[in-house]
Design an enzyme around this catalytic site. Structure first.
Site, PDB file in Angstrom:
ATOM      1  CG  ASP A   1      -1.861  -1.206   1.221  1.00  0.00           C
ATOM      2  OD1 ASP A   1      -2.185  -1.699   0.126  1.00  0.00           O
ATOM      3  OD2 ASP A   1      -2.222  -1.664   2.312  1.00  0.00           O
TER       4      ASP A   1
ATOM      5  CE  LYS B   1       2.337  -2.458  -4.334  1.00  0.00           C
ATOM      6  NZ  LYS B   1       2.113  -2.095  -2.920  1.00  0.00           N
TER       7      LYS B   1
ATOM      8  N   GLY C   1      -4.489  -4.355  -3.810  1.00  0.00           N
ATOM      9  CA  GLY C   1      -5.498  -3.330  -4.087  1.00  0.00           C
ATOM     10  C   GLY C   1      -4.720  -2.092  -4.479  1.00  0.00           C
ATOM     11  CG  HIS C   2      -1.899  -2.161  -6.977  1.00  0.00           C
ATOM     12  ND1 HIS C   2      -0.946  -2.672  -7.823  1.00  0.00           N
ATOM     13  CD2 HIS C   2      -1.658  -2.709  -5.764  1.00  0.00           C
ATOM     14  CE1 HIS C   2      -0.167  -3.497  -7.136  1.00  0.00           C
ATOM     15  NE2 HIS C   2      -0.585  -3.557  -5.895  1.00  0.00           N
TER      16      HIS C   2
ATOM     17  CD  GLN D   1       0.784  -8.916  -2.534  1.00  0.00           C
ATOM     18  OE1 GLN D   1       1.494  -9.551  -3.296  1.00  0.00           O
ATOM     19  NE2 GLN D   1      -0.451  -8.609  -2.817  1.00  0.00           N
TER      20      GLN D   1
HETATM   21  P1  GDP Z   1      -0.770   0.294  -3.519  1.00  0.00           P
HETATM   22  O1  GDP Z   1      -1.349  -1.000  -3.040  1.00  0.00           O
HETATM   23  O2  GDP Z   1       0.702   0.381  -3.270  1.00  0.00           O
HETATM   24  O3  GDP Z   1      -1.129   0.619  -4.938  1.00  0.00           O
HETATM   25  O4  GDP Z   1      -1.411   1.425  -2.580  1.00  0.00           O
HETATM   26  P2  GDP Z   1      -2.980   1.563  -2.206  1.00  0.00           P
HETATM   27  O5  GDP Z   1      -3.693   2.050  -3.397  1.00  0.00           O
HETATM   28  O6  GDP Z   1      -3.473   0.327  -1.558  1.00  0.00           O
HETATM   29  O7  GDP Z   1      -2.908   2.640  -1.048  1.00  0.00           O
HETATM   30  C1  GDP Z   1      -2.390   3.903  -1.265  1.00  0.00           C
HETATM   31  C2  GDP Z   1      -3.479   4.935  -0.929  1.00  0.00           C
HETATM   32  O8  GDP Z   1      -2.886   6.222  -0.851  1.00  0.00           O
HETATM   33  C3  GDP Z   1      -4.542   5.043  -1.988  1.00  0.00           C
HETATM   34  O9  GDP Z   1      -5.747   5.417  -1.377  1.00  0.00           O
HETATM   35  C4  GDP Z   1      -4.025   6.163  -2.898  1.00  0.00           C
HETATM   36  O10 GDP Z   1      -5.067   6.819  -3.584  1.00  0.00           O
HETATM   37  C5  GDP Z   1      -3.376   7.061  -1.893  1.00  0.00           C
HETATM   38  N1  GDP Z   1      -2.190   7.804  -2.347  1.00  0.00           N
HETATM   39  C6  GDP Z   1      -1.183   7.421  -3.176  1.00  0.00           C
HETATM   40  N2  GDP Z   1      -0.211   8.355  -3.209  1.00  0.00           N
HETATM   41  C7  GDP Z   1      -0.604   9.343  -2.391  1.00  0.00           C
HETATM   42  C8  GDP Z   1      -0.012  10.587  -1.978  1.00  0.00           C
HETATM   43  O11 GDP Z   1       1.108  10.958  -2.350  1.00  0.00           O
HETATM   44  N3  GDP Z   1      -0.728  11.352  -1.094  1.00  0.00           N
HETATM   45  C9  GDP Z   1      -1.951  10.978  -0.626  1.00  0.00           C
HETATM   46  N4  GDP Z   1      -2.576  11.762   0.222  1.00  0.00           N
HETATM   47  N5  GDP Z   1      -2.533   9.813  -0.989  1.00  0.00           N
HETATM   48  C10 GDP Z   1      -1.852   9.003  -1.840  1.00  0.00           C
HETATM   49  P1  IMO Z   2      -0.889  -4.234  -2.224  1.00  0.00           P
HETATM   50  O1  IMO Z   2      -0.413  -4.796  -3.537  1.00  0.00           O
HETATM   51  C1  IMO Z   2      -1.002  -4.628   2.107  1.00  0.00           C
HETATM   52  C2  IMO Z   2      -1.054  -8.703   3.715  1.00  0.00           C
HETATM   53  C3  IMO Z   2      -2.315  -9.167   4.427  1.00  0.00           C
HETATM   54  C4  IMO Z   2      -1.703 -10.169   5.412  1.00  0.00           C
HETATM   55  C5  IMO Z   2      -0.592 -10.805   4.611  1.00  0.00           C
HETATM   56  C6  IMO Z   2      -0.971 -12.110   3.937  1.00  0.00           C
HETATM   57  O2  IMO Z   2      -2.185  -3.535  -2.301  1.00  0.00           O
HETATM   58  O3  IMO Z   2       0.184  -3.448  -1.562  1.00  0.00           O
HETATM   59  P2  IMO Z   2      -2.504 -12.810   1.874  1.00  0.00           P
HETATM   60  O4  IMO Z   2      -3.894 -12.424   1.499  1.00  0.00           O
HETATM   61  O5  IMO Z   2      -1.474 -12.469   0.866  1.00  0.00           O
HETATM   62  O6  IMO Z   2      -2.424 -14.246   2.316  1.00  0.00           O
HETATM   63  O7  IMO Z   2      -2.181 -11.947   3.216  1.00  0.00           O
HETATM   64  O8  IMO Z   2      -0.230  -9.863   3.611  1.00  0.00           O
HETATM   65  N1  IMO Z   2      -1.271  -8.205   2.333  1.00  0.00           N
HETATM   66  C7  IMO Z   2      -1.206  -6.918   1.997  1.00  0.00           C
HETATM   67  N2  IMO Z   2      -1.032  -5.818   2.764  1.00  0.00           N
HETATM   68  N3  IMO Z   2      -1.102  -4.516   0.758  1.00  0.00           N
HETATM   69  C8  IMO Z   2      -1.249  -5.616  -0.016  1.00  0.00           C
HETATM   70  O9  IMO Z   2      -1.210  -5.550  -1.358  1.00  0.00           O
HETATM   71  C9  IMO Z   2      -1.356  -6.878   0.603  1.00  0.00           C
HETATM   72  N4  IMO Z   2      -1.527  -8.137   0.145  1.00  0.00           N
HETATM   73  C10 IMO Z   2      -1.464  -8.936   1.213  1.00  0.00           C
HETATM   74  O10 IMO Z   2      -2.955  -8.100   5.077  1.00  0.00           O
HETATM   75  O11 IMO Z   2      -1.113  -9.463   6.481  1.00  0.00           O
HETATM   76 MG    MG Z   3      -2.878  -1.663  -1.801  1.00  0.00          MG
END
Ligand code: GDP
Ligand code: IMO
Ligand code: MG
Length: 422
Positions: free
Chosen positions: A13, A16, A40-41, A222
């Site tokens: 998270d 990415k 979840g991207h 991840q």
């Molecule tokens: P990922 O799994 O690495 O793609 O990250 P996620 O999408 O799960 O979580 C990142 C969260 O931060 C999302 O809600 C994005 O919309 C948000 N986000 C990404 N970059 C920034 C930033 O620079 N500032 C803020 N405030 N939010 C961001």
């Molecule tokens: P993105 O790509 C954050 C965490 C879960 C749990 C552990 C194992 O959005 O960054 P799993 O379902 O893979 O067996 O869970 O890994 N986890 C993540 N945490 N971002 C993710 O993906 C994750 N994918 C799995 O919360 O701790």
């Molecule tokens: Mg994510």
């Protein structure tokens, strides 16, 4: 070099999806190499937020080829849901997305087993997203997997039944109630949709395109601290999330890799169980969660929040061979009088320089730096960022010896500062 890798350096998270979307214009191909619907991207443009789970984050650029590589595990039901809610028509998406015939499928039995196994662990549970990741990779490694290419076989239904029976017999060992039919209907509808897409030997496709001069961005899922080998085992996911995973998960040779972009939040978050040395179980942690809207993109669970952890970041840089750092969410840290960075750990009274392999408890040692208060979301040049934020970034560069070349200041693709393009 025509292949770059972008991956998370923390516990996932890191942002990415947003950054892959923002830098996609510089590439021809965007490819996912591991993980599955546990990811979840999020990405945002034109005031609309999209959350992708299986589909690479280059999908909204009509002229890019997106690839789901052999290292990914695909749940057809999730795939269908995602494709149908994406926006562009299926006819259009079929042109933009190709799937590896070698990618393993997540079966309904995997989802049920994930829940049964987690439940049986009680308080030692991993905190899995319950998407079937662990059991699907278990079957892959045990050479029991069902691969995407097989859905085109005439006897696919018989093959599926054999897998299902095997899963049912394993489930007999668990005291777990389930309804297989509930999952199967959506799963088979997903299989029909998958058949419309090109399912092929993507390793040939990728290498041929690279040879003809096309550029590929490999998108990690991840984060490094969730890697099956180098993360806080067993509180990890079941794939290699590190740069080496891009080679095995796409069929590309290490010597063809150019840049490794390591992405990290200005602070740290973690969902699920496992060690988190800099976790803040106080008002500051809550403030980061609220301001950063730190709730899981896949499960909605609140994310644990804490200060930036440099020993963990340096470890991730080492394992991945990171050549450039990208920092996200520094806008969220705006408002503190001072901010802290963990620079080392203390374990049993002594300085501890390495990440312990057995997750033994460590106490963070902090350096305190002055904070910044300005709203930075509209800033588009590095040099006009608040001085204290620039000092924060400089401190990280000095500690890691890697340049920070991109600063994300908001969730929208436009809220991105490319430092070298100032
Ligand atoms: P990922 O799994 O690495 O793609 O990250 P996620 O999408 O799960 O979580 C990142 C969260 O931060 C999302 O809600 C994005 O919309 C948000 N986000 C990404 N970059 C920034 C930033 O620079 N500032 C803020 N405030 N939010 C961001
Ligand atoms: P993105 O790509 C954050 C965490 C879960 C749990 C552990 C194992 O959005 O960054 P799993 O379902 O893979 O067996 O869970 O890994 N986890 C993540 N945490 N971002 C993710 O993906 C994750 N994918 C799995 O919360 O701790
Ligand atoms: Mg994510």
């Amino acid at each position: 070099m025509n292949i770059d890798i972008l991956l998370g350096l923390q516990w996932g998270d890191e942002g990415k999806g947003k950054i892959v979307d923002a830098i996609s214009p510089g590439y021809d191909i965007i490819a996912r190499f591991q993980g599955g619907p546990n990811a979840g991207h999020s990405l945002e443009f034109n005031n609309v937020k999209h959350i992708l789970h299986l589909i690479p984050s280059g999908i909204f650029h009509p002229d890019k080829l997106n690839i789901i590589g052999n290292g990914v595990v695909i749940d057809p039901a999730v795939f269908r849901n995602e494709i149908e809610n994406l926006g562009p028509s299926v006819d259009e998406l079929v042109k933009r997305l190709v799937i590896s015939a070698r990618a393993n499928l997540i079966l309904p039995g995997h989802r049920i087993l994930d829940a049964a196994i987690e439940h049986s662990k009680g308080i030692t549970k991993i905190g899995s997203t319950l998407k079937g990741i662990g059991p699907a990779y278990t079957d892959k490694i045990a050479r029991n997997g069902l691969r995407a290419g097989e859905i085109l076989l005439e006897d696919f239904k018989e093959i599926y039944s054999r897998h299902m029976k095997r899963h049912l017999s394993i489930l007999n060992n668990y005291n777990h109630k389930f309804d297989l039919k509930e999952y199967e209907e959506g799963w088979f509808e997903g299989i029909e949709l998958l058949k419309k897409f090109r399912i092929t030997n993507t390793e040939y496709l990728i290498n041929n395109l690279i040879s003809s001069g096309k550029k590929l961005l490999a998108e990690g899922a991840q984060g490094t601290m969730l890697d099956i080998d180098f993360g806080s085992y067993p509180y990890v996911t079941s794939s290699n999330t590190i740069s080496a995973g891009a080679c095995t998960g796409l069929g590309i040779a290490p010597k063809k890799v150019g840049e490794v972009f390591g992405i990290f939040k200005a602070y740290c978050t973690r969902v699920g169980s496992g060690p988190f040395p800099t976790e803040l179980q106080n008002q500051t942690g809550l403030a980061l969660r609220e301001k950063g809207y730190e709730f899981g993109s896949t499960t909605g669970r609140p994310r644990r929040c804490g200060w930036l952890d440099l020993p963990a970041l340096k470890y991730a840089i080492m394992i991945n061979g990171v050549t450039q750092l990208f920092i996200t969410k520094s806008d969220v840290m705006s408002g503190f009088d001072t901010v802290k960075i963990c620079t080392s750990y203390i374990s049993e009274g002594r300085e501890c320089k390495e990440i312990p392999f057995n997750n033994s408890k460590v106490e963070p040692v902090y350096t305190e730096l002055p904070g910044w208060k300005e709203d930075i979301s509209k800033i588009n040049k590095f040099d006009i960022l608040p001085e204290n934020l620039r000092k924060y970034i400089k401190f990280i560069e000095e500690q890691t010896s890697v340049p920070v070349t991109l600063v994300s200041v908001g969730p929208d693709r436009k809220e991105t500062i490319f430092r070298n393009k100032d």
